[in-house]
Design a protein around this motif. Structure first.
Motif, PDB file in Angstrom:
ATOM      1  N   GLY A   8      -1.968  -7.434   1.466  1.00  0.00           N
ATOM      2  CA  GLY A   8      -3.166  -6.629   1.280  1.00  0.00           C
ATOM      3  C   GLY A   8      -3.104  -5.904  -0.047  1.00  0.00           C
ATOM      4  O   GLY A   8      -3.048  -6.525  -1.108  1.00  0.00           O
ATOM      5  N   LEU A  42      -6.710  -7.804   6.863  1.00  0.00           N
ATOM      6  CA  LEU A  42      -6.926  -7.637   5.435  1.00  0.00           C
ATOM      7  C   LEU A  42      -8.415  -7.431   5.151  1.00  0.00           C
ATOM      8  O   LEU A  42      -9.274  -7.653   5.998  1.00  0.00           O
ATOM      9  CB  LEU A  42      -6.408  -8.855   4.672  1.00  0.00           C
ATOM     10  CG  LEU A  42      -4.910  -9.164   4.802  1.00  0.00           C
ATOM     11  CD1 LEU A  42      -4.545 -10.349   3.930  1.00  0.00           C
ATOM     12  CD2 LEU A  42      -4.064  -7.954   4.455  1.00  0.00           C
ATOM     13  N   TRP A  43      -8.702  -7.050   3.907  1.00  0.00           N
ATOM     14  CA  TRP A  43     -10.084  -6.769   3.502  1.00  0.00           C
ATOM     15  C   TRP A  43     -11.024  -7.931   3.786  1.00  0.00           C
ATOM     16  O   TRP A  43     -12.138  -7.738   4.275  1.00  0.00           O
ATOM     17  CB  TRP A  43     -10.086  -6.421   1.998  1.00  0.00           C
ATOM     18  CG  TRP A  43     -11.436  -6.473   1.364  1.00  0.00           C
ATOM     19  CD1 TRP A  43     -12.465  -5.588   1.537  1.00  0.00           C
ATOM     20  CD2 TRP A  43     -11.923  -7.475   0.461  1.00  0.00           C
ATOM     21  NE1 TRP A  43     -13.556  -5.970   0.794  1.00  0.00           N
ATOM     22  CE2 TRP A  43     -13.243  -7.126   0.121  1.00  0.00           C
ATOM     23  CE3 TRP A  43     -11.365  -8.624  -0.107  1.00  0.00           C
ATOM     24  CZ2 TRP A  43     -14.017  -7.875  -0.760  1.00  0.00           C
ATOM     25  CZ3 TRP A  43     -12.115  -9.370  -0.979  1.00  0.00           C
ATOM     26  CH2 TRP A  43     -13.429  -9.000  -1.298  1.00  0.00           C
ATOM     27  N   LEU A  72      -5.553   0.379   3.300  1.00  0.00           N
ATOM     28  CA  LEU A  72      -5.723  -0.585   4.379  1.00  0.00           C
ATOM     29  C   LEU A  72      -6.689  -0.047   5.428  1.00  0.00           C
ATOM     30  O   LEU A  72      -6.942   1.154   5.509  1.00  0.00           O
ATOM     31  CB  LEU A  72      -4.368  -0.888   5.025  1.00  0.00           C
ATOM     32  CG  LEU A  72      -3.270  -1.419   4.093  1.00  0.00           C
ATOM     33  CD1 LEU A  72      -1.950  -1.539   4.850  1.00  0.00           C
ATOM     34  CD2 LEU A  72      -3.669  -2.767   3.491  1.00  0.00           C
ATOM     35  N   GLN A  84      -7.150  -4.601  -2.117  1.00  0.00           N
ATOM     36  CA  GLN A  84      -7.356  -6.048  -2.183  1.00  0.00           C
ATOM     37  C   GLN A  84      -8.736  -6.384  -2.724  1.00  0.00           C
ATOM     38  O   GLN A  84      -8.890  -7.350  -3.475  1.00  0.00           O
ATOM     39  CB  GLN A  84      -7.164  -6.682  -0.799  1.00  0.00           C
ATOM     40  CG  GLN A  84      -7.201  -8.202  -0.865  1.00  0.00           C
ATOM     41  CD  GLN A  84      -6.827  -8.875   0.433  1.00  0.00           C
ATOM     42  OE1 GLN A  84      -7.392  -8.567   1.473  1.00  0.00           O
ATOM     43  NE2 GLN A  84      -5.865  -9.790   0.380  1.00  0.00           N
ATOM     44  N   ARG A 133      -0.926  -9.703   8.893  1.00  0.00           N
ATOM     45  CA  ARG A 133      -0.411  -9.379   7.562  1.00  0.00           C
ATOM     46  C   ARG A 133       1.056  -9.014   7.681  1.00  0.00           C
ATOM     47  O   ARG A 133       1.575  -8.800   8.779  1.00  0.00           O
ATOM     48  CB  ARG A 133      -1.170  -8.209   6.909  1.00  0.00           C
ATOM     49  CG  ARG A 133      -1.022  -6.899   7.667  1.00  0.00           C
ATOM     50  CD  ARG A 133      -1.702  -5.733   6.967  1.00  0.00           C
ATOM     51  NE  ARG A 133      -1.019  -5.298   5.759  1.00  0.00           N
ATOM     52  CZ  ARG A 133      -0.008  -4.430   5.746  1.00  0.00           C
ATOM     53  NH1 ARG A 133       0.458  -3.908   6.881  1.00  0.00           N
ATOM     54  NH2 ARG A 133       0.547  -4.073   4.606  1.00  0.00           N
ATOM     55  N   THR A 145      -1.150 -10.881  -2.375  1.00  0.00           N
ATOM     56  CA  THR A 145      -2.114  -9.977  -1.752  1.00  0.00           C
ATOM     57  C   THR A 145      -2.578 -10.516  -0.405  1.00  0.00           C
ATOM     58  O   THR A 145      -2.878  -9.733   0.508  1.00  0.00           O
ATOM     59  CB  THR A 145      -3.314  -9.700  -2.676  1.00  0.00           C
ATOM     60  OG1 THR A 145      -4.147  -8.703  -2.068  1.00  0.00           O
ATOM     61  CG2 THR A 145      -4.154 -10.931  -2.935  1.00  0.00           C
ATOM     62  N   ASP A 146      -2.599 -11.832  -0.237  1.00  0.00           N
ATOM     63  CA  ASP A 146      -2.990 -12.396   1.052  1.00  0.00           C
ATOM     64  C   ASP A 146      -1.879 -12.281   2.097  1.00  0.00           C
ATOM     65  O   ASP A 146      -2.124 -12.497   3.282  1.00  0.00           O
ATOM     66  CB  ASP A 146      -3.423 -13.860   0.895  1.00  0.00           C
ATOM     67  CG  ASP A 146      -4.774 -13.986   0.204  1.00  0.00           C
ATOM     68  OD1 ASP A 146      -5.451 -12.955   0.029  1.00  0.00           O
ATOM     69  OD2 ASP A 146      -5.152 -15.115  -0.168  1.00  0.00           O
TER      70      ASP A 146
END
Length: 518
Positions: A150, A513-514, A503, A169, A481, A146-147
């Motif tokens: 996302g 990313l979040w 996103l 995320q 990302r 996820t890193d």
């Protein structure tokens, strides 16, 4: 009723006919930790085999998987290395599609099914301790994915449907903390599971509990800029529960003759060297970790600075690389190279005590209860790293900690990459830069984590690339990302389009990313 398994929803790992080195994907993957089908009748044996395989594949242990998942993306975007192969456009900020597709497929076709298999088996057989370990491994594996991207398939993985939905995320991180709550409760009574099938802690629940708390601390700090209150709560919970404080508890995936450290293979391919950013920082600090990380250049001191350690600026244009840069720049240190050439096939490091001290130091900057001051924890982080990486004595380490040395230009006519000394001080932002720079050195060669922390904090400072071929990311900007892979659009199209909607800026390399809110 017949169930159709989706491409990424397999419940068991299978041998996949992927190919080899990035420039010539022609090597058949015969999974080095493939399950013994004869063990299916013995659940305990199966669980141990599956857990061993899950650990190795979840960190891309096989050489070509490691190269296309880490070495050609996060390692060079974190500026641990610069590529020396003319055709490797990722150092010029191009996300090469087939590499990313293979990285995605490697995780969802190999690692994720194995992790799910172990978690499901341990739950169904009442192996509470083993189930806690499997949960921790799941969080560790998925946080890396996820890193990178996302929103990803997470809660619906293995749903036996043609389409697998993406989770935001934020929701994934929420589940990480819930899962770690469950895992720490299962591990808190001690005991053991898996035995030799556990390639990290040989089945020791107490060490897995420290790993779980340490992972919570890492993830808590990751969300500091987007949700500082939750970050503080989770970080303080982690420290109170007991994180890694001693190098004896560092987390490594063990290696052996069949299951090798991938660096031991890919160094033979001669496609990357030490970055200029590394040279500026390590040489300026007179850092004793330099020879533990890199080797003197074959051509020796080519820039006249008195040192044979030579770094290369990232983003070299193709024309620059038509003449080999390898002899003039530093390869990895001997321990990382082919065993036949003197290497030692080291274990694959996931987390160390130094990282925990630096995370705690960052929290202490903002008066979180981290069990020490920002300065004391920063200095303890340096000590832990020096003792782990070099075995230096106390007096030498103290001298390094007190040093006012700063990074130096990597070559005549250049500037130093930054001006911060080792000795702790300055305003809060300077202290944060010192903490993250030393963390970047201490967690080497974990490019997954280094790139994530670069995006989160902006540190360590980097030299601008010579060239970017990405219209969304300039030479002096940070790749934010990975964009989604073509196979997902081909086979899981509706779900990936919905994932893009989760996103904040579309499916682009410059979309943050979040948690990337600084």
């Amino acid at each position: 009723m017949k169930k159709v398994l989706s491409k990424i929803g397999l419940g068991m790992a299978c041998v996949m006919a992927f190919s080899g080195c990035t420039e010539n994907f022609d090597e058949l993957n015969t999974d080095p930790l493939a399950l013994d089908i004869n063990a299916l009748e013995d659940s305990q044996v199966l669980q141990g085999q599956a857990f061993a395989q899950a650990q190795y594949v979840s960190v891309n242990g096989l050489h070509w998987r490691f190269q296309i998942s880490q070495n050609l993306f996060s390692d060079i975007w974190a500026q641990y290395y610069a590529t020396t192969a003319a055709g490797f456009d990722s150092d010029r900020y191009v996300q090469v599609g087939r590499w990313a597709d293979l990285a995605w497929g490697s995780f969802y076709g190999q690692a994720a099914p194995q992790i799910k298999l172990v978690e499901d088996l341990t739950e169904s057989t009442g192996n509470t301790v083993g189930n806690g370990m499997a949960k921790v491994l799941r969080v560790h594996a998925y946080h890396r994915i996820t890193d990178y991207w996302g929103a990803i398939p997470y809660s619906q993985f293995g749903n036996a449907e043609l389409s697998v939905a993406y989770d935001s995320q934020q929701s994934i991180y929420e589940d990480f903390f819930t899962t770690l709550d469950e895992a720490t409760a299962q591990l808190s009574g001690g005991g053991s599971s898996f035995g030799g099938g556990d390639r990290i802690y040989a089945g020791n629940a107490s060490q897995w509990l420290k790993f779980a708390n340490s992972l919570r601390l890492r993830l808590a700090m990751r969300i500091r800029y987007v949700d500082p209150g939750r970050a503080q709560t989770e970080a303080e919970k982690a420290v109170a529960g007991g994180v890694i404080t001693d190098n004896a508890d560092n987390a490594f995936v063990s290696t052996d003759e069949q299951n090798r450290n991938p660096l031991e293979t890919i160094t033979d391919w001669g496609e990357f060297r030490m970055s200029a950013t590394m040279e500026s920082i390590l040489e300026g600090y007179e850092d004793p970790r330099m020879p533990e990380y890199f080797a003197p250049a074959v051509d020796g001191d080519t820039d006249g600075d008195g040192s044979p350690y030579e770094g290369l600026l990232n983003g070299q244009p193709r024309v620059n690389l038509e003449t080999s840069k390898n002899a003039g720049h530093s390869d990895l240190a001997t321990k990382f190279i082919d065993v036949a050439k003197g290497g030692i096939n080291p274990p694959i490091e996931l987390m160390n005590a130094a990282e925990m001290y630096f995370l705690r130091a960052e929290g202490a900057l903002f008066n979180w209860n981290m069990g020490g001051t920002a300065q004391s924890l920063y200095e303890d982080g340096i000590r832990a790293s020096m003792m782990q990486k070099t075995g230096a004595d106390g007096a030498s380490i103290d001298a390094y900690i007190a040093s006012t040395n700063t990074p130096i230009p990597f070559e005549a006519g250049a500037a130093a990459v930054t001006d911060i000394p080792v000795a702790f001080g300055g305003d809060t932002e300077t202290q944060l830069e010192q903490i993250i720079t030393q963390k970047w050195l201490a967690i080497y060669p974990n490019g997954w984590e280094a790139w994530a922390e670069l995006r989160r904090t902006g540190y360590p400072r980097q030299y601008a690339r010579l060239e970017s071929q990405n219209p969304d990311v300039g030479v002096d900007e940070i790749m934010r990302r990975m964009v989604y892979v073509q196979s997902e659009f081909d086979t899981n199209g509706e779900a990936v389009q919905a994932g893009i909607g989760l996103l904040s800026g579309g499916d682009k390399n410059n979309t943050k990313l979040w948690w990337d809110k600084k």
